[in-house]
Write a protein that holds these residues in place. Structure first.
Motif, short mmCIF file in Angstrom:
data_model
loop_
_atom_site.label_atom_id
_atom_site.label_comp_id
_atom_site.label_asym_id
_atom_site.label_seq_id
_atom_site.Cartn_x
_atom_site.Cartn_y
_atom_site.Cartn_z
N VAL A 30 0.86 -1.18 0.00
CA VAL A 30 0.00 0.00 0.00
C VAL A 30 0.90 1.23 0.00
O VAL A 30 1.72 1.41 0.90
N LEU A 31 0.74 2.05 -1.03
CA LEU A 31 1.54 3.27 -1.17
C LEU A 31 0.63 4.48 -1.02
O LEU A 31 -0.34 4.64 -1.77
N VAL A 252 -9.66 -0.60 -10.43
CA VAL A 252 -8.93 -1.86 -10.34
C VAL A 252 -8.26 -2.08 -11.68
O VAL A 252 -8.90 -2.44 -12.67
N GLY A 253 -6.98 -1.79 -11.73
CA GLY A 253 -6.21 -2.00 -12.93
C GLY A 253 -6.06 -0.77 -13.81
O GLY A 253 -6.88 0.15 -13.79
N THR A 296 -3.39 -2.15 -8.50
CA THR A 296 -2.67 -2.56 -9.71
C THR A 296 -1.62 -3.60 -9.37
O THR A 296 -1.39 -3.91 -8.20
N ASN A 297 -1.00 -4.17 -10.39
CA ASN A 297 0.12 -5.08 -10.20
C ASN A 297 1.44 -4.31 -10.36
O ASN A 297 1.43 -3.11 -10.59
N ALA A 338 0.28 -7.41 -5.58
CA ALA A 338 -0.51 -6.21 -5.90
C ALA A 338 0.01 -4.98 -5.17
O ALA A 338 0.68 -5.07 -4.14
N MET A 339 -0.34 -3.83 -5.72
CA MET A 339 -0.07 -2.53 -5.10
C MET A 339 -1.37 -1.74 -5.06
O MET A 339 -2.16 -1.79 -6.01
N PHE A 340 -1.60 -1.06 -3.95
CA PHE A 340 -2.73 -0.13 -3.85
C PHE A 340 -2.16 1.27 -3.70
O PHE A 340 -1.53 1.59 -2.70
N ILE A 341 -2.34 2.09 -4.74
CA ILE A 341 -1.95 3.49 -4.67
C ILE A 341 -3.12 4.23 -4.06
O ILE A 341 -4.15 4.46 -4.70
N ASN A 342 -2.96 4.57 -2.81
CA ASN A 342 -4.06 5.00 -1.95
C ASN A 342 -3.97 6.50 -1.63
O ASN A 342 -2.89 7.09 -1.68
#
Length: 348
Positions: A30-31, A252-253, A296-297, A338-342
């Motif tokens: 999580v970023l 998502v994506g 995203t991946n 996965a990465m979540f750009i939050n």
């Protein structure tokens, strides 16, 4: 801005070759796009980073078994076609290999003549248009003769073809999976909805535009190939209401992102029912109008996808997060983590 600015070192062993048994068991980085802060977690806990009222937008495209191996009628040479887009009237846009063996009029035969493809137009970089000849229903024939078009960096055989489909895949037409969605299970989506998060769908049929490599030095010289997209009236209404209530829209994506940004940028930041072709290329300097966050991946070095995520967060934050993911031995690319750009900020 130079393509080399989006390069990074990746040990080959970190390229995921097979999907995990449990879709939601992948790791999650999580970023915080506003501060650069990083949290390590499991994807099954993505719900903890979503809030009631958020709108989660997924791409419901369905991958066709688009990779075909056949023989050239005149010589028997082996030819591979990757079906990219149905252009209508049984004409398909394809990537061919080896392209140098094909010319206009070449006929390629698949599966004891169950299917034939005649080259009717030829372009640069292996692209061609072919006319399909067959008896019956083409998609049923492709199910028999074709295989899932896995990326070239995956060398292991995919034992279960359904693992290269999202659990919500619906609209047939993609040449590749929207891989960020592969982490979701139906059970996880139910939990997300039960929390008061709205789940809605758009369609983008993944084709050459998404995975074509950037081969120019200056990224502004790169030309994105067009891909078909669709947004329903229901989804447009949900998104417009979210904007009015200042709730977050989370894609998502990168494929969902490209649909949302295409529609929003064409309609002064609003959404409406529409369909068409998009060649939107998102790189630093672009101002997002459609999304607030992105699941995203981890993407290939020097790719348009890495450029896109480097726009939502800063390039410095993204490249730092990728270095951290390498240090922590995350799994990369289509079957990877996965990465979540939050963002914790509400819409202004």
């Amino acid at each position: 801005m130079q393509t080399k600015d989006f390069d990074y070192e990746l040990p080959e062993e970190l390229i995921a070759q097979t999907p995990l048994k449990d879709r939601a068991s992948s790791r999650l980085l999580v970023l915080d796009k506003d501060t650069g802060a990083i949290t390590h977690d499991s994807f099954s806990n993505i719900i903890n980073y979503l809030e009631k009222g958020d709108v989660l937008v997924l791409n419901d495209t369905k991958v066709i078994p688009a990779r075909l191996i056949g023989t050239k009628e005149e010589t028997g040479a082996v030819i591979e076609l990757l079906l990219l887009q149905d252009l209508g009237n049984d004409i398909w846009e394809c990537l061919s290999k080896p392209a140098k063996r094909l010319h206009i009029g070449t006929i390629i035969t698949f599966g004891d003549s169950l299917l034939q493809a005649e080259v009717v137009e030829k372009f640069d970089e292996g692209l061609c248009h072919v006319k399909m000849r067959y008896n019956g229903i083409l998609l049923e024939i492709l199910e028999k003769l074709g295989t899932m078009p896995l990326p070239p960096y995956i060398h292991e055989k995919l034992e279960d073809q359904s693992r290269y489909q999202t659990v919500y895949a619906k609209n047939i037409g993609s040449a590749a999976a929207p891989t960020a969605g592969l982490h979701f299970t139906l059970e996880l989506l139910k939990k997300i909805e039960d929390k008061g998060i709205i789940v809605t769908y758009v369609t983008l049929h993944v084709g050459l535009g998404t995975f074509r490599p950037v081969e120019v030095e200056n990224i502004t010289d790169h030309h994105m190939h067009s891909e078909y997209y669709k947004m329903s009236a229901e989804t447009a209404d949900i998104l417009n209401q979210a904007k009015e209530k200042k709730n977050r829209i989370i894609a998502v994506g990168t494929t969902s992102t490209r649909v949302l940004e295409t529609v929003a940028s064409n309609n002064n930041g609003k959404f409406k029912e529409c369909s068409g072709e998009t060649n939107i290329f998102i790189y630093p300097g672009y101002t997002f109008q459609g999304i607030d966050g992105l699941i995203t991946n981890f993407h290939l070095p020097k790719s348009t996808l890495l450029m896109l995520v480097s726009t939502l967060a800063s390039k410095e934050f993204i490249m730092s997060a990728y270095k951290e993911a390498v240090r922590e031995r995350y799994r990369f690319f289509s079957f990877g983590d996965a990465m979540f750009i939050n963002t914790n900020k509400k819409r202004s």
